[in-house]
Design a protein around this motif. Sequence first.
Motif, mmCIF file in Angstrom:
data_model
loop_
_atom_site.group_PDB
_atom_site.id
_atom_site.type_symbol
_atom_site.label_atom_id
_atom_site.label_comp_id
_atom_site.label_asym_id
_atom_site.label_seq_id
_atom_site.Cartn_x
_atom_site.Cartn_y
_atom_site.Cartn_z
ATOM 1 N N GLN A 166 0.829 -1.209 0.000
ATOM 2 C CA GLN A 166 0.000 0.000 0.000
ATOM 3 C C GLN A 166 0.861 1.256 0.000
ATOM 4 O O GLN A 166 0.544 2.230 -0.683
ATOM 5 C CB GLN A 166 -0.955 -0.011 1.198
ATOM 6 C CG GLN A 166 -2.070 -1.028 1.045
ATOM 7 C CD GLN A 166 -2.880 -1.233 2.314
ATOM 8 O OE1 GLN A 166 -2.388 -1.080 3.434
ATOM 9 N NE2 GLN A 166 -4.140 -1.611 2.145
ATOM 10 N N CYS A 167 1.969 1.235 0.730
ATOM 11 C CA CYS A 167 2.887 2.382 0.737
ATOM 12 C C CYS A 167 3.526 2.563 -0.639
ATOM 13 O O CYS A 167 3.660 3.688 -1.124
ATOM 14 C CB CYS A 167 3.967 2.206 1.797
ATOM 15 S SG CYS A 167 3.370 2.335 3.500
ATOM 16 N N ILE A 168 3.920 1.459 -1.272
ATOM 17 C CA ILE A 168 4.527 1.540 -2.603
ATOM 18 C C ILE A 168 3.507 2.076 -3.601
ATOM 19 O O ILE A 168 3.813 2.979 -4.386
ATOM 20 C CB ILE A 168 5.071 0.164 -3.043
ATOM 21 C CG1 ILE A 168 6.250 -0.246 -2.147
ATOM 22 C CG2 ILE A 168 5.489 0.190 -4.519
ATOM 23 C CD1 ILE A 168 6.718 -1.684 -2.348
ATOM 24 N N TRP A 169 2.278 1.536 -3.569
ATOM 25 C CA TRP A 169 1.240 2.009 -4.494
ATOM 26 C C TRP A 169 0.946 3.487 -4.255
ATOM 27 O O TRP A 169 0.763 4.248 -5.191
ATOM 28 C CB TRP A 169 -0.042 1.191 -4.343
ATOM 29 C CG TRP A 169 0.070 -0.230 -4.817
ATOM 30 C CD1 TRP A 169 0.775 -0.684 -5.897
ATOM 31 C CD2 TRP A 169 -0.535 -1.382 -4.241
ATOM 32 N NE1 TRP A 169 0.643 -2.052 -6.020
ATOM 33 C CE2 TRP A 169 -0.161 -2.505 -5.021
ATOM 34 C CE3 TRP A 169 -1.365 -1.584 -3.136
ATOM 35 C CZ2 TRP A 169 -0.593 -3.797 -4.731
ATOM 36 C CZ3 TRP A 169 -1.795 -2.871 -2.856
ATOM 37 C CH2 TRP A 169 -1.412 -3.960 -3.643
ATOM 38 N N GLN A 170 0.897 3.893 -2.994
ATOM 39 C CA GLN A 170 0.618 5.295 -2.653
ATOM 40 C C GLN A 170 1.719 6.208 -3.181
ATOM 41 O O GLN A 170 1.449 7.314 -3.640
ATOM 42 C CB GLN A 170 0.496 5.441 -1.130
ATOM 43 C CG GLN A 170 0.254 6.856 -0.668
ATOM 44 C CD GLN A 170 0.259 6.970 0.857
ATOM 45 O OE1 GLN A 170 0.189 5.997 1.578
ATOM 46 N NE2 GLN A 170 0.366 8.195 1.336
ATOM 47 N N ASN A 171 2.961 5.740 -3.125
ATOM 48 C CA ASN A 171 4.090 6.561 -3.554
ATOM 49 C C ASN A 171 4.175 6.678 -5.076
ATOM 50 O O ASN A 171 4.815 7.581 -5.587
ATOM 51 C CB ASN A 171 5.398 5.986 -2.993
ATOM 52 C CG ASN A 171 6.525 6.975 -3.059
ATOM 53 O OD1 ASN A 171 6.397 8.102 -2.584
ATOM 54 N ND2 ASN A 171 7.633 6.576 -3.660
ATOM 55 N N GLY A 172 3.572 5.755 -5.769
ATOM 56 C CA GLY A 172 3.620 5.804 -7.233
ATOM 57 C C GLY A 172 4.495 4.711 -7.787
ATOM 58 O O GLY A 172 4.265 3.538 -7.546
#
Length: 127
Positions: A16-22
Amino acid sequence: MNDEIKVTELELRILQCIWQNGEAATVNTIIELWPESDVPGYTTVLKTLQKMEVKRLVGHQKQGKQHAYFAKILSEQVTKGRLSTIITRLFSGNKLSFAEYFLQENEFSAEELDELKAMIKEKEAQK
């Protein structure tokens, strides 16, 4: 890739953090984006990412002296697997029981109910 993607809670939060960061995120970026106050340590995140890379959930690229990790799976793939598990375990595989529970336990606006009805009509049209 297999439709039944299994991820742990920690792996899900990292994704989720990776997806949020782009595009990609370093370990430090993941820690900065962590949604709760109980942030795991640097080594925990790094070791988990390394395990996730073996499972082919993420890949990495060099970014200066650090590695930037990127997701190799889509959030929809994880959602499908986790929701399937919930329906199987909690509702004995009965999708209608799940839908009934979901509808009874949530408040919906008139607009949201209209959207749900439209989704049902669209699904019926596909049959």
